[in-house]
Design an enzyme around this catalytic site. Structure first.
Site, PDB file in Angstrom:
ATOM      1  N   LYS A   1     -29.998  10.977  28.860  1.00 33.45           N
ATOM      2  CA  LYS A   1     -30.878  11.861  28.093  1.00 33.45           C
ATOM      3  C   LYS A   1     -30.045  12.464  26.966  1.00 33.45           C
ATOM      4  O   LYS A   1     -29.283  13.399  27.172  1.00 33.45           O
ATOM      5  CB  LYS A   1     -31.451  12.998  28.948  1.00 33.45           C
ATOM      6  CG  LYS A   1     -32.556  13.767  28.189  1.00 33.45           C
ATOM      7  CD  LYS A   1     -32.610  15.224  28.509  1.00 33.45           C
ATOM      8  CE  LYS A   1     -31.702  16.069  27.670  1.00 33.45           C
ATOM      9  NZ  LYS A   1     -32.029  16.129  26.216  1.00 33.45           N
TER      10      LYS A   1
ATOM     11  N   GLU B   1     -18.767  19.528  31.169  1.00 32.60           N
ATOM     12  CA  GLU B   1     -17.886  19.856  30.043  1.00 32.60           C
ATOM     13  C   GLU B   1     -18.655  20.872  29.226  1.00 32.60           C
ATOM     14  O   GLU B   1     -19.652  20.545  28.586  1.00 32.60           O
ATOM     15  CB  GLU B   1     -17.555  18.596  29.240  1.00 32.60           C
ATOM     16  CG  GLU B   1     -16.316  18.752  28.381  1.00 32.60           C
ATOM     17  CD  GLU B   1     -16.643  19.213  26.974  1.00 32.60           C
ATOM     18  OE1 GLU B   1     -16.519  20.438  26.722  1.00 32.60           O
ATOM     19  OE2 GLU B   1     -17.020  18.381  26.147  1.00 32.60           O
TER      20      GLU B   1
ATOM     21  N   CYS C   1     -16.788  22.407  20.939  1.00 26.91           N
ATOM     22  CA  CYS C   1     -16.548  23.243  22.126  1.00 26.91           C
ATOM     23  C   CYS C   1     -15.076  23.616  22.280  1.00 26.91           C
ATOM     24  O   CYS C   1     -14.749  24.699  22.777  1.00 26.91           O
ATOM     25  CB  CYS C   1     -17.047  22.536  23.375  1.00 26.91           C
ATOM     26  SG  CYS C   1     -16.407  20.858  23.571  1.00 26.91           S
TER      27      CYS C   1
ATOM     28  N   GLU D   1     -18.742  32.581  22.419  1.00 28.60           N
ATOM     29  CA  GLU D   1     -18.610  31.305  21.716  1.00 28.60           C
ATOM     30  C   GLU D   1     -19.619  31.293  20.563  1.00 28.60           C
ATOM     31  O   GLU D   1     -20.830  31.299  20.794  1.00 28.60           O
ATOM     32  CB  GLU D   1     -18.867  30.125  22.653  1.00 28.60           C
ATOM     33  CG  GLU D   1     -18.654  28.786  21.978  1.00 28.60           C
ATOM     34  CD  GLU D   1     -18.881  27.605  22.903  1.00 28.60           C
ATOM     35  OE1 GLU D   1     -18.189  26.589  22.746  1.00 28.60           O
ATOM     36  OE2 GLU D   1     -19.762  27.697  23.778  1.00 28.60           O
TER      37      GLU D   1
END
Length: 387
Positions: free
Chosen positions: A82, A157, A191, A289
């Site tokens: 997906k 992750e 990231c 973040e």
């Protein structure tokens, strides 16, 4: 470049060149892998984990897809992918390539849709043996929760707030320039981006000037323009989120070293100025973040304080240490709880394990480390022969 906004020159090397290399490398890993090993009176074999549900993000779409389905298929698994609904076209093209290569029907399966619909099905389906997810920490927690009901294997992750620690004996010009580049890659939508630059308090003004010079090199422009070094963000929602964080930082008293919340005059696109803010370790932007072209500079008193600040986050994905000697840098790097640390600007290694500590996830990608995530152990015990 069209789907994500990374400038074309970088997209060729990073968004396409990298995945192409990984496909070839995982084939090599599988060919050279030790599938069986004698251990005492046992033979330990490695077998495919089974059906793998792969859920991937939009920021490095083809890379994140490749780092899951290539090792899974090489390990003997079948996969259901997906991809991100924000950047799905690259996955459709890849599906055509896999089909044209003659991969048997049912080995690779592409299902487009949103996370709450398709992603939740993959997380709960009884015939899915493993879920490999890359995305936000919040979504990763949801995937883990769903998968736990059937005790699936899960690799995650997730997010990061990586620190680039510049020690007092470092080459400051190289360290600041390298940190700014590591932060701004893909317009900061990475990231593992080095989004916190930790510097000696006594040298803050020097760092301030160097950061301004480094940011000035980033020409903002359309992703299909070969001269652009910083492209637009992926969406209006992402742009607005990043601008809101910049405003929060300024409201908390940040020193605006470069950039800011004003929209650059670049025409059509979701652009944000490359921004550098001087902040305190206790500020909001030291923890959240941002996922945009925003670097925060945090002064520290001494190396002990630098390590404390670097570790003071829920994340632990990437990072860097800069020093006059590798030995000094490594000594500090060993104390930072994170999955990857660049020593004095060491480049990314596609064969080294990539993944994080703490809420940056679990499991590893790349090379043999990522390949083994898709394998089970089976031990077969034999009766020792007489004598």
């Amino acid at each position: 470049a069209r789907e994500v906004g990374m400038p074309l020159k970088m997209a060729r090397a990073v968004q396409v060149g990298g995945p192409a290399w990984h496909w070839a490398n995982f084939a090599k890993v599988a060919r050279n892998f030790e599938w069986e090993k004698k251990v005492g009176n046992s033979v330990v074999v490695r077998e495919a984990v089974g059906v793998v549900g792969c859920i991937t993000p939009w920021n490095f779409p083809l890379s994140q897809i490749t780092l899951k389905i290539a090792p899974a298929m090489a390990a003997g698994c079948t996969v259901v992918l997906k991809p991100s609904e924000i950047a799905p076209v690259n996955a459709m093209i890849l599906a055509e390539i896999i089909h044209d290569a003659g991969v048997p029907a049912g080995v690779f399966n592409l299902v487009n849709g949103t996370g709450p619909v398709v992603g939740e099905v993959l997380g709960t389906h009884p015939q899915v043996d493993m879920v490999s997810f890359t995305g936000s920490t919040g979504a990763g927690k949801r995937v883990s929760e769903l998968a736990s009901q059937s005790v699936k294997r899960v690799t995650l992750e997730l997010g990061g707030k990586s620190a680039s620690v510049i020690l007092d004996d470092a080459n400051f010009e190289a360290a600041v320039k390298g940190t700014v580049s590591a932060c701004m890659l893909n317009s900061g939508q990475t990231c593992s981006a080095h989004t916190r630059m930790l510097v000696p308090a006594s040298r803050y003004e020097e760092v301030r000037a160097l950061a301004q010079a480094a940011v000035a090199r980033f020409s903002i422009g359309p992703s299909l323009d070969e001269a652009s070094k910083l492209g637009p963000l992926v969406s209006a929602a992402q742009r607005d989120r990043v601008l809101n964080f910049i405003r929060i930082g300024i409201a908390e008293g940040a020193d605006v070293i470069a950039g800011g919340p004003d929209t650059p005059a670049t025409g059509k696109g979701y652009f944000v100025q490359p921004t550098v803010l001087g902040i305190k370790a206790s500020d909001t932007l030291a923890q959240e973040e941002i996922f945009g072209p925003v670097l925060v500079v945090i002064p520290y008193r001494d190396e002990e304080d630098a390590v404390t600040i670097a570790n003071n986050t829920i994340y632990g994905l990437g990072g860097a240490v800069w020093s006059a000697s590798d030995e000094h840098a490594v000594k500090v790097a060993r104390r930072i709880r994170t999955g990857q640390i660049d020593i004095n600007g060491g480049p990314f290694n596609g064969s080294a394990p990539f993944g994080g500590y703490k809420q940056s996830g679990n499991g590893r990608e790349n090379g043999i480390y990522g390949f083994e995530e898709f394998l089970e152990f089976k031990a077969m015990q034999f009766k020792p022969s007489a004598g």
